[in-house]
Design a protein around this motif. Sequence first.
Motif, PDB file in Angstrom:
ATOM      1  N   GLU A   1       0.865  -1.675   0.517  1.00 19.32           N
ATOM      2  CA  GLU A   1       0.523   0.341   0.048  1.00 19.32           C
ATOM      3  C   GLU A   1       0.518   1.300  -0.080  1.00 19.32           C
ATOM      4  OE1 GLU A   1      -2.435   1.080   4.004  1.00 19.32           O
ATOM      5  OE2 GLU A   1      -1.659  -0.567   4.504  1.00 19.32           O
TER       6      GLU A   1
ATOM      7  N   CYS B   1      -4.937   3.194  -1.869  1.00 14.29           N
ATOM      8  CA  CYS B   1      -4.306   2.656  -3.053  1.00 14.29           C
ATOM      9  C   CYS B   1      -3.577   1.723  -2.532  1.00 14.29           C
ATOM     10  CB  CYS B   1      -3.522   3.337  -3.830  1.00 14.29           C
ATOM     11  SG  CYS B   1      -2.290   2.915  -4.713  1.00 14.29           S
TER      12      CYS B   1
ATOM     13  N   SER C   1      -2.963  -3.173  -3.174  1.00 13.24           N
ATOM     14  CA  SER C   1      -1.969  -4.451  -4.293  1.00 13.24           C
ATOM     15  C   SER C   1      -2.163  -5.436  -3.376  1.00 13.24           C
ATOM     16  CB  SER C   1      -1.931  -3.783  -5.092  1.00 13.24           C
ATOM     17  OG  SER C   1      -2.149  -4.859  -6.386  1.00 13.24           O
TER      18      SER C   1
ATOM     19  N   ASN D   1       2.687  -5.014  -9.235  1.00 17.92           N
ATOM     20  CA  ASN D   1       1.428  -4.353  -8.686  1.00 17.92           C
ATOM     21  C   ASN D   1       1.065  -3.752  -8.780  1.00 17.92           C
ATOM     22  OD1 ASN D   1       0.946  -6.268 -10.336  1.00 17.92           O
ATOM     23  ND2 ASN D   1       0.282  -7.698  -8.599  1.00 17.92           N
ATOM     24  N   ILE D   2       1.511  -2.886  -7.011  1.00 17.21           N
ATOM     25  CA  ILE D   2       1.695  -1.334  -6.641  1.00 17.21           C
ATOM     26  C   ILE D   2       1.635   0.021  -7.553  1.00 17.21           C
ATOM     27  CG2 ILE D   2       3.177  -1.887  -4.996  1.00 17.21           C
ATOM     28  CD1 ILE D   2       0.472  -0.448  -4.044  1.00 17.21           C
ATOM     29  N   LYS D   3       2.714  -0.343  -8.216  1.00 12.47           N
ATOM     30  CA  LYS D   3       3.437   1.215  -8.961  1.00 12.47           C
ATOM     31  C   LYS D   3       2.222   0.934 -10.233  1.00 12.47           C
ATOM     32  CE  LYS D   3       8.294   0.269  -8.846  1.00 12.47           C
ATOM     33  NZ  LYS D   3       9.395  -0.165  -9.448  1.00 12.47           N
ATOM     34  N   ASP D   4       1.733  -0.244 -10.394  1.00  9.14           N
ATOM     35  CA  ASP D   4       0.563  -0.142 -11.966  1.00  9.14           C
ATOM     36  C   ASP D   4      -0.685   0.841 -11.270  1.00  9.14           C
ATOM     37  OD1 ASP D   4      -0.636  -0.552 -14.465  1.00  9.14           O
ATOM     38  OD2 ASP D   4      -1.994  -2.111 -13.498  1.00  9.14           O
ATOM     39  N   ALA D   5      -0.555   0.457  -9.922  1.00 12.61           N
ATOM     40  CA  ALA D   5      -1.918   0.893  -9.466  1.00 12.61           C
ATOM     41  C   ALA D   5      -1.771   2.912  -8.923  1.00 12.61           C
ATOM     42  CB  ALA D   5      -2.771  -0.031  -7.727  1.00 12.61           C
ATOM     43  N   MET D   6      -0.075   2.920  -8.594  1.00  8.11           N
ATOM     44  CA  MET D   6      -0.057   3.875  -8.038  1.00  8.11           C
ATOM     45  C   MET D   6       0.427   4.678  -9.635  1.00  8.11           C
ATOM     46  SD  MET D   6       2.746   3.236  -5.615  1.00  8.11           S
ATOM     47  CE  MET D   6       3.184   5.132  -4.966  1.00  8.11           C
TER      48      MET D   6
ATOM     49  N   GLY E   1      -2.558   4.488 -11.663  1.00  5.78           N
ATOM     50  CA  GLY E   1      -3.289   4.653 -12.081  1.00  5.78           C
ATOM     51  C   GLY E   1      -4.411   4.740 -11.435  1.00  5.78           C
ATOM     52  N   TYR E   2      -3.980   5.447  -9.669  1.00  7.90           N
ATOM     53  CA  TYR E   2      -4.629   6.392  -9.229  1.00  7.90           C
ATOM     54  C   TYR E   2      -3.736   8.059  -9.677  1.00  7.90           C
ATOM     55  CZ  TYR E   2      -5.187   7.392  -4.084  1.00  7.90           C
ATOM     56  OH  TYR E   2      -6.312   8.647  -3.747  1.00  7.90           O
TER      57      TYR E   2
ATOM     58  N   SER F   1      -5.958   9.126 -12.716  1.00  3.87           N
ATOM     59  CA  SER F   1      -6.840   9.333 -12.459  1.00  3.87           C
ATOM     60  C   SER F   1      -6.957  11.305 -12.111  1.00  3.87           C
ATOM     61  CB  SER F   1      -7.984   8.197 -11.111  1.00  3.87           C
ATOM     62  OG  SER F   1      -8.892   8.867 -11.322  1.00  3.87           O
TER      63      SER F   1
END
Length: 70
Positions: free
Chosen positions: A18, A25, A27, A38-43, A45-46, A49
């Motif tokens: 996280e 955020c 993953s 995965n968290i890099k990808d989620a970050m 996208g965050y 947005s």
Amino acid sequence: MKYRVVIEQDEDGIYVAECPSLPGCVSQGNSREEALINIKDAMAGYLESLRIHNEPIPPSIWEETVDIAL
């Protein structure tokens, strides 16, 4: 930009990552390396947005690590 990421292993052996600077955020992955990817990808996208919605983007952190010999 740099953000702090916390990675912990849960009771089932899954690694949960996280980013405290980006609330919600989170993953996971089967390994620390997978959780980090995965968290890099989620970050990304965050942050995208936030940009699209003209929301403020949290500032990057500046952090140093210090080794202490015991």
